[in-house]
Write a protein that holds these residues in place. Structure first.
Motif, PDB file in Angstrom:
ATOM      1  N   GLU A 146       0.550  15.830  -4.084  1.00  0.00           N
ATOM      2  CA  GLU A 146       1.952  15.784  -4.511  1.00  0.00           C
ATOM      3  C   GLU A 146       2.818  15.112  -3.451  1.00  0.00           C
ATOM      4  O   GLU A 146       3.706  14.316  -3.770  1.00  0.00           O
ATOM      5  N   SER A 149       2.172  11.385  -3.632  1.00  0.00           N
ATOM      6  CA  SER A 149       2.841  10.800  -4.806  1.00  0.00           C
ATOM      7  C   SER A 149       4.326  10.583  -4.547  1.00  0.00           C
ATOM      8  O   SER A 149       4.894   9.542  -4.901  1.00  0.00           O
ATOM      9  N   GLN A 150       4.961  11.562  -3.871  1.00  0.00           N
ATOM     10  CA  GLN A 150       6.392  11.442  -3.576  1.00  0.00           C
ATOM     11  C   GLN A 150       6.649  10.307  -2.598  1.00  0.00           C
ATOM     12  O   GLN A 150       7.601   9.532  -2.761  1.00  0.00           O
ATOM     13  N   GLN A 153       6.493   7.072  -4.396  1.00  0.00           N
ATOM     14  CA  GLN A 153       7.726   6.894  -5.175  1.00  0.00           C
ATOM     15  C   GLN A 153       8.893   6.488  -4.282  1.00  0.00           C
ATOM     16  O   GLN A 153       9.807   5.778  -4.723  1.00  0.00           O
ATOM     17  N   ASP A 154       8.839   6.943  -3.030  1.00  0.00           N
ATOM     18  CA  ASP A 154       9.901   6.599  -2.080  1.00  0.00           C
ATOM     19  C   ASP A 154       9.751   5.183  -1.518  1.00  0.00           C
ATOM     20  O   ASP A 154      10.583   4.750  -0.705  1.00  0.00           O
ATOM     21  N   HIS A 157       3.860   2.025   0.840  1.00  0.00           N
ATOM     22  CA  HIS A 157       2.633   1.475   0.267  1.00  0.00           C
ATOM     23  C   HIS A 157       1.399   1.729   1.126  1.00  0.00           C
ATOM     24  O   HIS A 157       0.296   1.333   0.762  1.00  0.00           O
ATOM     25  N   LYS A 181      -3.538  10.371  -7.232  1.00  0.00           N
ATOM     26  CA  LYS A 181      -2.086  10.445  -7.352  1.00  0.00           C
ATOM     27  C   LYS A 181      -1.387   9.189  -6.826  1.00  0.00           C
ATOM     28  O   LYS A 181      -0.399   8.728  -7.397  1.00  0.00           O
ATOM     29  N   CYS A 186      -2.181   1.632  -3.271  1.00  0.00           N
ATOM     30  CA  CYS A 186      -1.718   2.239  -2.026  1.00  0.00           C
ATOM     31  C   CYS A 186      -2.841   2.221  -0.996  1.00  0.00           C
ATOM     32  O   CYS A 186      -3.968   2.638  -1.275  1.00  0.00           O
TER      33      CYS A 186
END
Length: 361
Positions: A146, A149-150, A153-154, A157, A181, A186
């Motif tokens: 998690e 994943s955050q 999103q922020d 890479h 995730k 990435c």
């Protein structure tokens, strides 16, 4: 331009979330700030965090080293005679690399200010912008996934994943969950912080290779002193292996480079004793065709700005691990390196570009 005063100040900043590795768990970042004032009134800054489990340095030890040992050697000395000055700092005592680094960085800050140049240009000027990774600290697989994943999103890479606690199977579950995730685009770097034996490392890395986890590199898989074990892992895996805690000094670097015990080296100013020695380590690595990363301890933007100036100045430094200020609950430094997601931009003002520090008068 002579050194007029050397001062130290303690600072403390909570982290947004406890930072966990195979070596320690940290909830508050503490540091000693070093402020050196020259006779013309200019100020240079450096930072030394206590990292007992890596450098052996403590807050009190850093203060004593700077105030009682190093300061008397450099007061009233000219910063323009930098080779002798920095040699005196390096030879002032054994170890105590963080205290030496803070003084070294403050001197380099003053030197670049005197030259009227940003420090990265003064040191070589290779680039002024680059991207950093973001670290996922050790937790259970679901929580780490998690977090990863955050961070993606922020806008990050490249993720640096802490492993090396618990079983090898648990580490494999962590990486599997994070890869799912984070997605295939990435980059994942692993840092075991000396948490595996050579056989465990070879087994774990081989399993990740077979599973197609696409790991960019694995940092310090074995104990720092175990150069033969480090070489064993490097020789028996396809994934690039990076030495971190195994390399503090130029002699450490020579030992790793001559034996081809690692594919990359992670240089940290707090291990090397500052920019002067960090440059020497990088040049050695470059001569052997070994690229370097520059990383840090848990530091504020003061220490990271110094490390970033050094890293940006050198062509052989190809990877950057400078997310530490982003882990802190607040920024205590004015000026310095700027973040826009993963992208870091160095200031164009002379020296470090640090204009003030909370708690430092």
């Amino acid at each position: 331009m002579k050194i007029h005063a050397v001062e130290t100040f303690r600072v403390s900043v909570p982290l947004k979330k406890p930072f966990k590795t195979a070596l320690r768990t940290l909830a508050v970042a503490q540091s000693i700030m070093v402020k050196i004032t020259s006779e013309d009134g200019k100020t240079g800054y450096g930072e030394a965090p206590p990292t007992h489990v890596i450098t052996g340095d403590s807050l009190a030890g850093i203060e004593t080293a700077v105030n009682d040992v190093i300061a008397p050697l450099i007061l009233n000395q000219s910063i323009l005679e930098r080779e002798g000055l920095l040699h005196a700092v390096d030879r002032s005592m054994v170890r105590n690399s963080s205290a030496k680094a803070a003084v070294d960085c403050a001197i380099h800050d003053l030197l670049a200010q005197h030259a009227g140049m940003p420090l990265f240009q003064f040191l070589g000027g290779y680039q002024s912008e680059f991207t950093t990774d973001y670290t996922v600290s050790v937790n259970d697989p679901a929580e780490m996934a998690e977090d990863a994943s955050q961070f993606v999103q922020d806008g990050f890479h490249t993720l640096k994943i802490k492993v090396g606690t618990g079983s090898i199977q648990l580490d494999l579950e962590r990486i599997k969950a994070i890869r799912e995730k984070a997605g295939p685009g990435c980059k994942l770097r692993l840092d075991a912080n000396q948490g595996w034996t050579p056989k465990e490392a070879i087994y774990a890395i081989s399993k990740m290779e077979d599973a197609g986890f696409d790991i960019e590199l694995v940092e310090q898989p074995v104990q720092a002193h175990d150069i033969r074990g480090l070489k064993q892992v490097t020789d028996h895996t396809f994934t690039p292996i990076m030495a971190d805690e195994s390399v503090f000094t130029t002699q450490d670097a020579i030992n790793v480079l001559q034996t081809r015990s690692a594919d990359l080296i992670n240089i940290k100013l707090m291990k090397a004793g500052g920019i002067h020695q960090a440059i020497a380590i990088n040049k050695l690595a470059e001569a052997f065709g070994v690229p370097c990363m520059v990383g840090s301890m848990i530091e504020t933007k003061v220490g990271i700005t110094a490390a970033a100036h050094f890293a940006a100045s050198q062509r052989n430094i190809t990877r950057f691990d400078f997310d530490a200020p982003l882990l802190l609950a607040r920024d205590i430094a004015a000026g310095g390196v700027e973040y826009a997601g993963e992208r870091m931009t160095l200031p164009q003002t002379p020296g470090l570009g640090i204009t003030g520090i909370e708690g430092v008068s």
